[in-house]
Scaffold this active site. Structure first.
Site, PDB file in Angstrom:
ATOM      1  N   PHE A  72       0.838  -1.198   0.000  1.00  0.00           N
ATOM      2  CA  PHE A  72       0.000   0.000   0.000  1.00  0.00           C
ATOM      3  C   PHE A  72       0.873   1.248   0.000  1.00  0.00           C
ATOM      4  O   PHE A  72       1.775   1.396   0.804  1.00  0.00           O
ATOM      5  CB  PHE A  72      -0.916  -0.008   1.229  1.00  0.00           C
ATOM      6  CG  PHE A  72      -1.764   1.224   1.355  1.00  0.00           C
ATOM      7  CD1 PHE A  72      -2.774   1.498   0.450  1.00  0.00           C
ATOM      8  CD2 PHE A  72      -1.538   2.144   2.384  1.00  0.00           C
ATOM      9  CE1 PHE A  72      -3.550   2.638   0.558  1.00  0.00           C
ATOM     10  CE2 PHE A  72      -2.312   3.278   2.513  1.00  0.00           C
ATOM     11  CZ  PHE A  72      -3.324   3.532   1.597  1.00  0.00           C
ATOM     12  N   MET A 106      -0.744  32.480 -23.079  1.00  0.00           N
ATOM     13  CA  MET A 106       0.326  32.243 -24.042  1.00  0.00           C
ATOM     14  C   MET A 106      -0.101  31.252 -25.120  1.00  0.00           C
ATOM     15  O   MET A 106       0.230  31.414 -26.298  1.00  0.00           O
ATOM     16  CB  MET A 106       1.591  31.735 -23.340  1.00  0.00           C
ATOM     17  CG  MET A 106       2.805  31.670 -24.244  1.00  0.00           C
ATOM     18  SD  MET A 106       3.289  33.278 -24.940  1.00  0.00           S
ATOM     19  CE  MET A 106       4.288  33.937 -23.609  1.00  0.00           C
TER      20      MET A 106
END
Length: 564
Positions: free
Chosen positions: A116, A474
């Protein structure tokens, strides 16, 4: 005291190592495998800034490092916590920022079993770190931490990652901190070759059209004073890269501004017509060079850099000098005289008058983004300016006059949206005496806007100046120029009320919609002493100009204001 021993856990040993390295601040986020470390942090004198996303921890550590020159430190748990650091680590690697990233890992016995929250973070980050470690024996921990800080901060700086399995932090060790580091095969060169330095000096004296091209390496080496002295002695104009801003005074008559894609016309023209290019602490990035075959094709090139791998990597150089920029420049000063640049400087002055940075004044009371930068500069010229990535980043580079090193912090090589706000947090923590302003776009800010909680909880009075044009600016600019204004997935207008967002977190929110509201908003934000967000509503289709199209030579410049 170095040399003494004491029995302690690995977690406590880690904190003791950090003390020895002078670490006063860590940016991090806890998790299960880090609990032993966080328990030690609870009673330590090291300040821990709890961010709201691990990426922000890495960027904040970078901002801290760039504002101080010290090594920044970030801490994240195993698995997703560690992988969330990856963008920040890559950013630090591209921009040569000293950083130590500490990551938790599952217990040693579980590594490789898909446990995990397990991730092979050393494998993942191998290409984007100077070095990384998986600690496999608690006895090795002090040596590894000592080496990590040494590697991160010496030679060409960069990030080092140390992965800490949970059992390493709970195992016991007789603590001993080494006095020095001995690493076979890692011996950065600091002293440049004197014969090469003398060759460079002779070329400078023969030169009639010299240009100094300086980058972030000047700032890393604390060589700004030597650079200025050299420029004045040989009477050579200076252009600095984006990450080199502040390495040479922006108000100096020899300063040309930034070169490259969005650089000044006169910086690009000077490079292209020069007969000698003196490159200091730069890597000839493609955004600067444009078409490589055409870059400085008339010039001999001197390249001063601490990393031999950068020599002739992109551009073939004539006189390489490997070593520390401060050491090399100080010795170059001893051997060189003035260049033959009188007529050259006159020509450059003519270019400056003919091609100044400019923008069209609005017909009404609309706010131009360039004007905001000019007003920030007028109100607080000594501020630390941090930026996100995009149009606002270029305007901040073009229109603010940086007069000192470590006052401009931006993502250069990786171009990371979401960088500026957490980096500004790190800079403000490092330099509480300075006004720190994050110049941001409405797109970039939303990538790490959750860090509003961090600045409010810790009372870190960063100012966020959002240039709100309702677009991913941009990308929209490129779509306008090259794709016939087909604005595909770049319009984000009316996506969020930033003032309400700031207020929801407990910060001060200010909105400016008219030109005459800009300066009062900046002054109010500074005077408040509080975490503050200013939402500047700017013209939505304003372009960054000048602009060199990708793949073109850097003197093939589009002037998007004059429509040339």
């Amino acid at each position: 005291m170095t040399g003494s021993t004491e029995r302690m856990t690995g977690a406590r040993a880690l904190i003791e190592c950090l003390y020895r390295e002078g670490v006063d601040t860590i940016f991090g986020y806890p998790g299960g495998v880090l609990l032993p470390i966080y328990d030690e942090l609870y009673s330590s004198n090291i300040r821990h800034i709890l961010v709201r996303h691990e990426q922000a921890a890495a960027h904040a550590a970078e901002g801290y490092a760039r504002a101080t020159g010290k090594t920044g430190v970030c801490l994240a748990t195993s698995g997703p916590g560690a992988t969330n650091l990856v963008t920040g680590i890559a950013n630090a690697y591209m921009d040569s920022i000293p950083m130590v990233a500490l990551t938790g890992q599952v217990p040693s016995s579980m590594i490789g079993n898909d446990a995990f929250q397990e991730a092979n973070i050393t494998g993942i980050t191998m290409p984007i770190t100077k070095h990384n470690y998986l600690v496999q024996d608690v006895k090795e921990l002090p040596r590894i931490i000592k080496e990590a800080f040494h590697i991160a901060s010496t030679g060409r700086p960069g990030p080092v990652l140390v992965d800490l399995p949970k059992d390493i932090t709970t195992d016991m060790v007789d603590f001993y901190y080494p006095d020095k580091v001995e690493l076979r095969g890692y011996n950065p060169t600091y002293q440049g070759n004197l014969q090469q330095i003398k060759k460079a000096a002779a070329e400078i004296e023969r030169s009639a059209k010299p240009v100094i091209y300086a980058g972030g390496g000047v700032i890393s080496a604390n060589a700004a004073a030597e650079l200025k002295e050299l420029a004045e002695k040989i009477q050579a104009p200076v252009t600095t890269t984006l990450t080199g801003m502040g390495g040479f005074p922006g108000n100096h008559p020899l300063f040309l501004g930034m070169p490259g894609m969005h650089g000044t016309k006169y910086a690009n023209y000077a490079i292209q017509e020069s007969d000698l290019l003196i490159a200091v602490g730069v890597r000839f990035d493609d955004r600067v060079t444009g078409k490589l075959k055409s870059f400085a094709s008339n010039a001999k090139i001197i390249h001063i850099d601490i990393d031999p791998a950068e020599i002739s990597k992109n551009v073939k150089v004539d006189i390489p000098i490997v070593g520390d920029a401060k050491w090399i420049l100080s010795h170059l000063l001893k051997y060189t005289g003035k260049s033959q640049s009188e007529k050259w400087l006159e020509k450059i002055e003519g270019w400056k008058k003919q091609y100044p940075l400019h923008y069209m004044e609005p017909a009404g009371d609309e706010i131009k983004p360039q004007y905001i930068v000019e007003q920030i500069n007028a109100v607080c010229p000594d501020a630390i300016i941090v930026t996100e990535v995009g149009q606002h980043q270029m305007w901040a580079a073009q229109y603010f006059k940086y007069t000192e090193p470590r006052t401009f912090i931006s993502s250069g090589g990786l171009g990371t949206m979401g960088y500026g706000f957490p980096a500004a947090i790190g800079a403000k923590v490092a330099r509480p005496d300075k006004v720190v302003i994050d110049v941001s776009g409405d797109g970039s800010f939303q990538m790490n806007s959750q860090e509003m909680a961090t600045i409010v909880q810790n009372n870190i009075p960063v100012i966020i100046a959002i240039f709100n044009n309702g677009f991913l600016g941009m990308v929209r600019q490129w779509q306008e120029i090259f794709y016939g204004k087909r604005y595909s997935s770049t319009c984000i207008r009316d996506s969020v009320d930033f003032v309400k967002l700031a207020e929801a977190y407990g910060a001060l929110g200010i909105r400016a919609t008219k030109r005459d509201e800009v300066r009062p908003a900046i002054e109010k934000a500074i005077a408040s002493g509080r975490p503050t967000l200013i939402d500047f509503i700017v013209e939505c289709e304003e372009n960054v100009s000048p602009m060199v199209p990708a793949g073109a030579a850097i003197n093939e410049i589009l002037d998007l204001e004059r429509k040339e």
